[in-house]
Design a protein around this motif. Structure first.
Motif, short mmCIF file in Angstrom:
data_model
loop_
_atom_site.label_atom_id
_atom_site.label_comp_id
_atom_site.label_asym_id
_atom_site.label_seq_id
_atom_site.Cartn_x
_atom_site.Cartn_y
_atom_site.Cartn_z
N ILE A 60 0.68 -1.31 0.16
CA ILE A 60 -0.01 -0.01 0.05
C ILE A 60 0.83 1.31 -0.03
CG2 ILE A 60 -1.70 1.39 1.24
CD1 ILE A 60 -2.75 -1.21 2.32
N LEU A 61 1.99 1.58 0.93
CA LEU A 61 2.86 2.28 1.03
C LEU A 61 3.61 2.70 -0.24
CD1 LEU A 61 3.78 2.39 4.65
CD2 LEU A 61 2.20 3.83 3.78
N GLY A 62 3.98 1.70 -0.72
CA GLY A 62 4.98 1.77 -2.11
C GLY A 62 4.27 2.72 -3.16
N PRO A 63 3.23 2.21 -3.69
CA PRO A 63 2.46 2.79 -4.71
C PRO A 63 2.08 4.21 -4.27
CG PRO A 63 1.50 0.64 -4.77
CD PRO A 63 2.55 0.64 -3.16
N LEU A 64 1.63 4.51 -3.04
CA LEU A 64 1.04 5.78 -2.52
C LEU A 64 2.39 6.52 -2.47
CD1 LEU A 64 -1.23 7.23 -1.19
CD2 LEU A 64 -0.47 6.41 1.01
N LEU A 65 3.39 6.30 -2.08
CA LEU A 65 4.73 7.03 -2.11
C LEU A 65 5.05 7.52 -3.26
CD1 LEU A 65 6.87 8.21 -0.39
CD2 LEU A 65 8.36 6.33 -0.52
N THR A 66 5.15 6.41 -4.46
CA THR A 66 5.26 6.64 -6.00
C THR A 66 4.36 7.92 -6.53
OG1 THR A 66 5.92 4.47 -6.06
CG2 THR A 66 5.37 5.48 -8.09
N VAL A 67 2.82 7.74 -5.90
CA VAL A 67 1.94 8.46 -6.61
C VAL A 67 2.34 9.98 -5.88
CG1 VAL A 67 -0.31 9.34 -6.52
CG2 VAL A 67 0.36 7.15 -7.25
N VAL A 68 2.55 10.06 -4.55
CA VAL A 68 3.01 11.27 -4.01
C VAL A 68 4.16 12.03 -4.51
CG1 VAL A 68 3.65 12.24 -1.74
CG2 VAL A 68 1.69 10.77 -2.04
N MET A 69 5.30 11.29 -4.78
CA MET A 69 6.46 11.68 -5.55
C MET A 69 6.27 12.48 -6.84
SD MET A 69 8.54 12.04 -3.10
CE MET A 69 9.51 12.78 -4.15
N SER A 70 5.42 11.42 -7.51
CA SER A 70 5.12 11.95 -9.02
C SER A 70 4.26 13.34 -8.87
CB SER A 70 4.27 10.93 -9.56
OG SER A 70 4.96 9.56 -9.90
N ILE A 71 3.39 13.49 -8.15
CA ILE A 71 2.76 14.79 -7.90
C ILE A 71 3.59 15.68 -7.60
CG2 ILE A 71 0.71 15.92 -6.77
CD1 ILE A 71 -0.43 13.14 -6.29
N TYR A 72 4.40 15.48 -6.54
CA TYR A 72 5.49 16.57 -6.25
C TYR A 72 6.35 16.86 -7.36
CZ TYR A 72 9.77 18.57 -4.24
OH TYR A 72 10.71 19.20 -3.73
N TYR A 73 7.04 16.06 -8.06
CA TYR A 73 7.76 16.46 -9.25
C TYR A 73 7.02 17.09 -10.53
CZ TYR A 73 12.10 14.51 -7.35
OH TYR A 73 13.34 14.39 -6.58
N LEU A 74 5.68 16.88 -10.56
CA LEU A 74 4.98 17.61 -11.67
C LEU A 74 4.69 18.98 -11.04
CD1 LEU A 74 2.21 14.92 -12.72
CD2 LEU A 74 3.58 16.58 -14.20
N GLY A 75 4.57 18.97 -9.89
CA GLY A 75 4.28 20.46 -9.18
C GLY A 75 5.62 21.10 -9.29
N VAL A 76 6.66 20.54 -9.23
CA VAL A 76 8.02 21.50 -9.33
C VAL A 76 8.18 21.85 -10.80
CG1 VAL A 76 10.53 21.33 -9.37
CG2 VAL A 76 9.11 20.34 -7.36
N TRP A 77 7.89 20.93 -11.73
CA TRP A 77 7.79 21.45 -13.30
C TRP A 77 6.79 22.36 -13.32
CZ3 TRP A 77 11.28 20.66 -16.84
CH2 TRP A 77 12.31 19.83 -16.72
N LEU A 78 5.69 22.36 -12.90
CA LEU A 78 4.57 23.18 -13.24
C LEU A 78 4.98 24.75 -12.67
CD1 LEU A 78 1.88 23.48 -14.53
CD2 LEU A 78 1.01 22.97 -12.27
N VAL A 79 5.59 24.92 -11.49
CA VAL A 79 5.91 25.95 -11.08
C VAL A 79 7.22 26.55 -11.59
CG1 VAL A 79 7.00 27.27 -8.95
CG2 VAL A 79 4.96 25.58 -8.46
N THR A 80 7.94 25.74 -12.10
CA THR A 80 9.28 26.23 -12.76
C THR A 80 8.72 26.86 -14.21
OG1 THR A 80 10.69 24.73 -11.83
CG2 THR A 80 11.34 25.42 -13.88
N PHE A 81 7.74 26.17 -14.91
CA PHE A 81 7.14 26.47 -16.18
C PHE A 81 6.71 27.84 -16.00
CE2 PHE A 81 3.48 26.82 -19.00
CZ PHE A 81 4.26 27.01 -20.22
#
Length: 186
Positions: A60-81
């Motif tokens: 449960i935690l493995g996929p959840l952590l992967t989704v959270v990190m994906s959202i985090y990196y998408l947010g970083v890219w979006l703010v940078t853009f």
């Protein structure tokens, strides 16, 4: 992208004297923040590698952590853009007749203002800090008596040269149109 030969509402005989963006150091600061926000989770992952391996192996935690990190990196890219788009689309154009201020405010909001050089009452520069002094960038404030009290050119290169150019063009425009005394109290 706007070019020097493509001015909005260009008048006959109007020529661009200055085409300004913020100083290149703004891009460096955007890149530095992007790098820091990108590397910070990786540094934490290296520091806590054993705990991370345990979390990732959990069903449960493995996929959840992967989704959270994906959202985090998408947010970083979006703010940078967003920050890069703001840098690239904020433009100040000084012509022999007017100043055009095009400001990007968010992704879908753009404000364009203009003022005629004959309406300029005062031009002020502000250079704050050692780095700005060393790299010769700062803010230029153009004061008018019109609706928009002040035009602000943020973090432009060579602010004193910009100020001198605006004053010279304003004086020439006032003489050309016979507007009062062309002298400025700056």
């Amino acid at each position: 992208m706007m070019r020097l030969d493509q001015l909005p509402n260009q008048q006959e005989g109007e020529k661009a004297a200055l085409f300004l963006h913020r100083h290149w150091l703004t891009l460096v600061s955007i890149a530095a923040v992007f790098g820091l926000l990108t590397l910070l989770p990786l540094a934490i992952a290296v520091e806590f590698a054993d705990a991370l391996a345990t979390f990732l192996s959990d069903p449960i935690l493995g996929p959840l952590l992967t989704v959270v990190m994906s959202i985090y990196y998408l947010g970083v890219w979006l703010v940078t853009f967003f920050e890069y788009a703001d840098y690239e689309l904020d433009i100040w154009i000084v012509t022999n007749e007017r100043i055009i201020d095009v400001e990007q405010k968010g992704l879908f909001n753009r404000v364009a203002s203009e003022l005629h050089l004959a309406n300029i009452q005062d031009v002020t520069t502000e250079v704050k800090g050692m780095l700005a002094t060393f790299l010769d960038y700062g803010d230029v404030y153009v004061q008018t008596a019109g609706q928009k009290d002040r035009f602000i050119f943020k973090h432009v290169p060579h602010p004193n040269k910009v100020k001198e150019t605006i004053i010279e063009l304003s004086d020439a425009d006032k003489r050309r149109h016979g507007v009062g005394n062309a002298a400025h109290a700056v």
